[in-house]
Design a protein around this motif. Sequence first.
Motif, short mmCIF file in Angstrom:
data_model
loop_
_atom_site.label_atom_id
_atom_site.label_comp_id
_atom_site.label_asym_id
_atom_site.label_seq_id
_atom_site.Cartn_x
_atom_site.Cartn_y
_atom_site.Cartn_z
N MET A 198 0.82 -1.22 0.00
CA MET A 198 0.00 0.00 0.00
C MET A 198 0.85 1.27 0.00
SD MET A 198 -2.90 1.49 -0.08
CE MET A 198 -4.14 0.25 0.22
N ARG A 199 2.01 1.20 0.67
CA ARG A 199 2.85 2.40 0.72
C ARG A 199 3.24 2.87 -0.67
NH1 ARG A 199 7.90 1.45 4.57
NH2 ARG A 199 8.51 3.37 3.47
N GLN A 200 3.62 1.93 -1.53
CA GLN A 200 4.12 2.30 -2.85
C GLN A 200 3.01 2.72 -3.82
OE1 GLN A 200 5.26 -0.46 -1.12
NE2 GLN A 200 7.10 0.67 -0.55
N ARG A 201 1.80 2.25 -3.58
CA ARG A 201 0.72 2.53 -4.55
C ARG A 201 -0.38 3.43 -3.99
NH1 ARG A 201 -3.42 -1.21 -3.42
NH2 ARG A 201 -2.79 -2.90 -2.02
N LEU A 202 -0.11 4.08 -2.86
CA LEU A 202 -1.14 4.91 -2.23
C LEU A 202 -1.68 5.98 -3.17
CD1 LEU A 202 -2.47 5.19 0.69
CD2 LEU A 202 -1.03 7.22 0.89
N LEU A 203 -0.79 6.61 -3.93
CA LEU A 203 -1.21 7.70 -4.82
C LEU A 203 -1.50 7.24 -6.24
CD1 LEU A 203 0.85 10.89 -3.90
CD2 LEU A 203 -1.30 10.06 -2.98
N ALA A 204 -1.72 5.95 -6.41
CA ALA A 204 -2.04 5.43 -7.74
C ALA A 204 -3.51 5.66 -8.06
CB ALA A 204 -1.71 3.95 -7.81
N THR A 205 -3.91 6.91 -8.01
CA THR A 205 -5.28 7.32 -8.29
C THR A 205 -5.26 8.77 -8.71
OG1 THR A 205 -7.54 7.36 -7.40
CG2 THR A 205 -5.76 8.04 -5.90
N ASP A 206 -6.36 9.26 -9.24
CA ASP A 206 -6.38 10.63 -9.75
C ASP A 206 -6.83 11.66 -8.72
OD1 ASP A 206 -8.94 9.59 -9.68
OD2 ASP A 206 -9.51 10.30 -11.67
N LEU A 207 -7.77 11.29 -7.86
CA LEU A 207 -8.33 12.25 -6.91
C LEU A 207 -8.08 11.82 -5.47
CD1 LEU A 207 -11.76 13.15 -8.54
CD2 LEU A 207 -9.63 14.46 -8.57
N TYR A 208 -7.59 12.75 -4.69
CA TYR A 208 -7.30 12.55 -3.27
C TYR A 208 -8.28 13.46 -2.55
CZ TYR A 208 -4.00 12.47 0.82
OH TYR A 208 -3.40 12.31 2.04
N CYS A 209 -9.31 12.86 -1.93
CA CYS A 209 -10.35 13.65 -1.30
C CYS A 209 -10.14 13.76 0.20
CB CYS A 209 -11.72 13.03 -1.58
SG CYS A 209 -12.27 13.27 -3.28
N LEU A 210 -10.41 14.95 0.74
CA LEU A 210 -10.27 15.21 2.16
C LEU A 210 -11.63 15.53 2.76
CD1 LEU A 210 -7.50 16.21 0.70
CD2 LEU A 210 -7.01 17.17 2.95
N THR A 211 -11.79 15.20 4.04
CA THR A 211 -13.04 15.54 4.72
C THR A 211 -12.97 16.96 5.28
OG1 THR A 211 -12.37 14.74 6.92
CG2 THR A 211 -13.29 13.11 5.37
N ALA A 212 -14.13 17.56 5.47
CA ALA A 212 -14.23 18.91 6.05
C ALA A 212 -15.66 19.06 6.55
CB ALA A 212 -13.90 19.97 5.01
N SER A 213 -15.91 18.59 7.77
CA SER A 213 -17.29 18.54 8.28
C SER A 213 -17.94 19.91 8.36
CB SER A 213 -17.33 17.85 9.64
OG SER A 213 -16.53 18.55 10.58
N ASP A 214 -17.15 20.96 8.60
CA ASP A 214 -17.70 22.31 8.71
C ASP A 214 -18.05 22.90 7.34
OD1 ASP A 214 -17.35 22.16 11.44
OD2 ASP A 214 -15.44 23.23 11.42
#
Length: 216
Positions: free
Chosen positions: A1-17
């Motif tokens: 998982m360490r090596q392929r964590l960013l093997a995607t196009d979108l990295y989404c973050l939460t922001a409850s407020d």
Amino acid sequence: MRQRLLATDLYCLTASDLSRGRETVEVVEQMLAAGIRLVQYREKSKKAAAQYRECQQLRKMTRDAGAAFVVNDDVALARAVGADGVHIGQEDLPVPVVRDLVGPDMAIGVSTHGPDQALAAVADGADYIGVGPLFATQTKKDVCAPVGLAYLDWVAAHIDLPFVAIGGIKEHNVAEVVRHGARCVALVTEITQAEDIAATIASVRQTMAAAKGQRG
């Protein structure tokens, strides 16, 4: 998982407020249903117990969806819920110390704002770096001034480590970010504040795909 964590196009973050009154679990559920495969939990205003309970739910949801789950800053919380990664800033514990705490399997991401910080993150053994903030953003307190696209250009040309572009990125400027070398892009309010999260994700992805074609 360490090596392929960013093997995607979108990295989404939460922001409850900044989620139109929706609970974080509901927002992440919609992200995952729309095909998001990397979610970072960033909820610093909540109490530790509430964060733990929420992360337990999100860890199960992401695992069931085949998605990666990253916790922002809080190494203890990341360990407690079995996160795939922890993302730290320049004022947090050094990467080697975090590595000793989380063990060999958890990915470590580091926010960087300039070449010296990027090079230091590589030397320290980070698994990926955040590049930004590229544009002005109000989603994070005490954020530094925008670093602009010149730093992104430098990282794309000089850093072999996976990186994610972040900071003030919206659908109207994501194509420019992609054309400057970003393969993975972090979005916060463009997704969390969207009335229709799935439609917004699909539209952003279409814009990114077109920009990648232009980049060649």
